[in-house]
Structure formats: C-alpha cells, structure tokens
Design a protein around this motif. Structure first.
Motif, PDB file in Angstrom:
ATOM      1  N   LYS A   1       5.447   9.840   0.201  1.00  0.00           N
ATOM      2  CA  LYS A   1       6.744   9.625   0.827  1.00  0.00           C
ATOM      3  C   LYS A   1       6.942   8.203   1.374  1.00  0.00           C
ATOM      4  O   LYS A   1       8.064   7.726   1.458  1.00  0.00           O
ATOM      5  CB  LYS A   1       6.911  10.635   1.964  1.00  0.00           C
ATOM      6  N   TYR A   2       5.853   7.516   1.747  1.00  0.00           N
ATOM      7  CA  TYR A   2       5.969   6.209   2.402  1.00  0.00           C
ATOM      8  C   TYR A   2       5.136   5.139   1.710  1.00  0.00           C
ATOM      9  O   TYR A   2       4.086   5.419   1.150  1.00  0.00           O
ATOM     10  CB  TYR A   2       5.518   6.296   3.870  1.00  0.00           C
ATOM     11  N   ARG A   3       5.635   3.898   1.823  1.00  0.00           N
ATOM     12  CA  ARG A   3       4.932   2.727   1.324  1.00  0.00           C
ATOM     13  C   ARG A   3       4.995   1.655   2.404  1.00  0.00           C
ATOM     14  O   ARG A   3       6.038   1.445   3.028  1.00  0.00           O
ATOM     15  CB  ARG A   3       5.612   2.222   0.050  1.00  0.00           C
ATOM     16  N   ALA A   4       3.868   0.988   2.650  1.00  0.00           N
ATOM     17  CA  ALA A   4       3.823  -0.089   3.639  1.00  0.00           C
ATOM     18  C   ALA A   4       3.599  -1.415   2.927  1.00  0.00           C
ATOM     19  O   ALA A   4       2.929  -1.481   1.902  1.00  0.00           O
ATOM     20  CB  ALA A   4       2.705   0.166   4.640  1.00  0.00           C
ATOM     21  N   GLN A   5       4.167  -2.469   3.491  1.00  0.00           N
ATOM     22  CA  GLN A   5       3.978  -3.783   2.917  1.00  0.00           C
ATOM     23  C   GLN A   5       3.977  -4.830   4.028  1.00  0.00           C
ATOM     24  O   GLN A   5       4.643  -4.676   5.038  1.00  0.00           O
ATOM     25  CB  GLN A   5       5.061  -4.107   1.891  1.00  0.00           C
ATOM     26  N   ILE A   6       3.166  -5.860   3.824  1.00  0.00           N
ATOM     27  CA  ILE A   6       3.173  -7.020   4.697  1.00  0.00           C
ATOM     28  C   ILE A   6       3.778  -8.150   3.879  1.00  0.00           C
ATOM     29  O   ILE A   6       3.281  -8.481   2.809  1.00  0.00           O
ATOM     30  CB  ILE A   6       1.757  -7.372   5.181  1.00  0.00           C
ATOM     31  N   VAL A   7       4.889  -8.692   4.380  1.00  0.00           N
ATOM     32  CA  VAL A   7       5.626  -9.691   3.625  1.00  0.00           C
ATOM     33  C   VAL A   7       5.798 -10.969   4.441  1.00  0.00           C
ATOM     34  O   VAL A   7       5.803 -10.956   5.662  1.00  0.00           O
ATOM     35  CB  VAL A   7       7.016  -9.166   3.195  1.00  0.00           C
ATOM     36  N   GLU A   8       5.923 -12.070   3.718  1.00  0.00           N
ATOM     37  CA  GLU A   8       6.225 -13.369   4.317  1.00  0.00           C
ATOM     38  C   GLU A   8       7.206 -14.047   3.376  1.00  0.00           C
ATOM     39  O   GLU A   8       6.827 -14.604   2.355  1.00  0.00           O
ATOM     40  CB  GLU A   8       4.948 -14.182   4.472  1.00  0.00           C
ATOM     41  N   TYR A   9       8.492 -13.986   3.721  1.00  0.00           N
ATOM     42  CA  TYR A   9       9.533 -14.477   2.835  1.00  0.00           C
ATOM     43  C   TYR A   9       9.945 -15.912   3.111  1.00  0.00           C
ATOM     44  O   TYR A   9      10.823 -16.428   2.447  1.00  0.00           O
ATOM     45  CB  TYR A   9      10.777 -13.603   2.928  1.00  0.00           C
TER      46      TYR A   9
ATOM     47  N   ASP B   1      -6.255  -3.662   5.752  1.00  0.00           N
ATOM     48  CA  ASP B   1      -5.731  -2.436   5.154  1.00  0.00           C
ATOM     49  C   ASP B   1      -4.752  -1.790   6.127  1.00  0.00           C
ATOM     50  O   ASP B   1      -4.795  -2.032   7.335  1.00  0.00           O
ATOM     51  CB  ASP B   1      -6.877  -1.474   4.839  1.00  0.00           C
ATOM     52  N   ILE B   2      -3.880  -0.953   5.600  1.00  0.00           N
ATOM     53  CA  ILE B   2      -2.927  -0.166   6.386  1.00  0.00           C
ATOM     54  C   ILE B   2      -3.224   1.295   6.098  1.00  0.00           C
ATOM     55  O   ILE B   2      -3.179   1.715   4.943  1.00  0.00           O
ATOM     56  CB  ILE B   2      -1.478  -0.502   6.005  1.00  0.00           C
ATOM     57  N   ILE B   3      -3.537   2.062   7.130  1.00  0.00           N
ATOM     58  CA  ILE B   3      -3.961   3.442   6.951  1.00  0.00           C
ATOM     59  C   ILE B   3      -2.939   4.371   7.596  1.00  0.00           C
ATOM     60  O   ILE B   3      -2.569   4.195   8.754  1.00  0.00           O
ATOM     61  CB  ILE B   3      -5.359   3.665   7.582  1.00  0.00           C
ATOM     62  N   PHE B   4      -2.488   5.353   6.822  1.00  0.00           N
ATOM     63  CA  PHE B   4      -1.569   6.380   7.322  1.00  0.00           C
ATOM     64  C   PHE B   4      -2.374   7.381   8.146  1.00  0.00           C
ATOM     65  O   PHE B   4      -3.354   7.924   7.666  1.00  0.00           O
ATOM     66  CB  PHE B   4      -0.889   7.073   6.141  1.00  0.00           C
ATOM     67  N   LYS B   5      -1.965   7.605   9.400  1.00  0.00           N
ATOM     68  CA  LYS B   5      -2.679   8.545  10.252  1.00  0.00           C
ATOM     69  C   LYS B   5      -1.980   9.888  10.346  1.00  0.00           C
ATOM     70  O   LYS B   5      -2.549  10.911  10.024  1.00  0.00           O
ATOM     71  CB  LYS B   5      -2.852   7.946  11.650  1.00  0.00           C
ATOM     72  N   SER B   6      -0.726   9.888  10.817  1.00  0.00           N
ATOM     73  CA  SER B   6      -0.026  11.156  10.991  1.00  0.00           C
ATOM     74  C   SER B   6       1.482  10.922  11.014  1.00  0.00           C
ATOM     75  O   SER B   6       1.948   9.798  11.146  1.00  0.00           O
ATOM     76  CB  SER B   6      -0.469  11.854  12.281  1.00  0.00           C
TER      77      SER B   6
ATOM     78  N   LYS C   1       0.843  -1.194   0.000  1.00  0.00           N
ATOM     79  CA  LYS C   1       0.000   0.000   0.000  1.00  0.00           C
ATOM     80  C   LYS C   1       0.879   1.246   0.000  1.00  0.00           C
ATOM     81  O   LYS C   1       1.777   1.371   0.820  1.00  0.00           O
ATOM     82  CB  LYS C   1      -0.886  -0.022   1.251  1.00  0.00           C
ATOM     83  N   ASN C   2       0.609   2.147  -0.922  1.00  0.00           N
ATOM     84  CA  ASN C   2       1.247   3.458  -0.900  1.00  0.00           C
ATOM     85  C   ASN C   2       0.502   4.309   0.118  1.00  0.00           C
ATOM     86  O   ASN C   2      -0.672   4.617  -0.065  1.00  0.00           O
ATOM     87  CB  ASN C   2       1.198   4.113  -2.281  1.00  0.00           C
ATOM     88  N   LEU C   3       1.193   4.673   1.200  1.00  0.00           N
ATOM     89  CA  LEU C   3       0.552   5.444   2.257  1.00  0.00           C
ATOM     90  C   LEU C   3       0.387   6.904   1.853  1.00  0.00           C
ATOM     91  O   LEU C   3      -0.650   7.506   2.092  1.00  0.00           O
ATOM     92  CB  LEU C   3       1.368   5.344   3.554  1.00  0.00           C
ATOM     93  N   ASN C   4       1.407   7.473   1.272  1.00  0.00           N
ATOM     94  CA  ASN C   4       1.381   8.821   0.706  1.00  0.00           C
ATOM     95  C   ASN C   4       2.539   8.911  -0.281  1.00  0.00           C
ATOM     96  O   ASN C   4       3.119   7.897  -0.651  1.00  0.00           O
ATOM     97  CB  ASN C   4       1.439   9.902   1.810  1.00  0.00           C
TER      98      ASN C   4
END
Length: 148
Positions: A45-53, A96-101, A40-43
C-alpha cells in the motif's frame, strides 16, 4: 591588452550562466530519477522515498500511498522536523526505511542508520509527526542529574 579583455569577457559570460543553471538543475532532478536518493516499497500500500530536487534545499522524506498508476503523497518530512534530540541524525544519511505499523489514523516508520535509529509516527490526515522515539542513551545520562 586584447587577451586580457577577451579573458574578462569569457569569465563574465561563464559566471553569468552559472546562476541560470540552478533552475535547469532543479527541473532535471525533479523530472528524472537523478533526484531520487532512496526508494523503498514499504508494503503493497505504501512507498517511501528520499528526494533532493534542488541544489539549494536539503533532502526530504516522502511517503506515497499507491493507488495503481496514481500515487498520493501522505506526508513530507524534513530534517528540521526530526532533529529534536540528536543533530547527527539526518534524512540524507538514512541507510534504510522500515515500515513498523499502521492504524486508521497513524503510520509508524523507522529510519535505519546502523547506530541509533529514529522511529517516527505520523498522522495520516495532517501529515505531521505525532511522536518520535527518544534517544535512550541521552535519557539515561539525564536521569542521573539531580541525584547525589
């Protein structure tokens, strides 16, 4: 007897190959999008990901700072770091992953589950969790203890 010996040899061969597939599986998951459970592109400047390698480890949450083609991992969070008050909330079940502040030193995200959500505040410099939101339903139940 010969058929039993052949069967035993084939089973031994198959069972000796299976443990050697675990490193291959980890390489496959880490170099392809197959190990990416959520992205998920949070904004801007940042991107979040849930990974399982790996088949041997649980998934984890990573937040990456985007710098053009180069990305820097700001922090990594595992299930054991967020399961302080509710053992049912796990990173793998987040919808979902939500950017707050964001401040100069912290970044606040919400893991959306559809029920009780989990808000996490991270220190950007250390990558550690500073604050987790409390589970309000448990707090209300605990406030009644000790009262007559």
């Amino acid at each position: 007897m010969a058929k039993l010996l052949l069967l035993a040899l084939l089973l031994t061969l198959v069972f000796s190959i299976i443990p050697m597939m675990i490193p291959f599986y980890a390489i496959l998951l880490s170099t392809t999008p197959l190990g990416l459970m959520a992205n998920k592109n949070l904004n801007e400047k940042y991107r979040a990901q849930i990974v399982e390698y790996s088949a041997m480890t649980p998934p984890w949450l990573e937040v990456m700072e985007k710098n053009g083609l180069i990305e820097k991992r700001i922090f990594k969070c595992t299930d054991s770091q967020i399961m302080s008050d509710n053992f049912d909330i796990k990173i793998r079940t987040a919808k979902d992953i939500i950017f707050k502040s964001e401040t100069d030193s912290t970044l606040t995200l919400t893991l959306f589950y559809g029920g009780p959500n989990k808000t996490l505040t991270f220190n950007k410099k250390t990558g550690k969790i500073i604050d987790q939101n409390p589970n309000l339903s448990k707090l209300n139940k605990n406030q009644n203890y000790g009262r007559n």
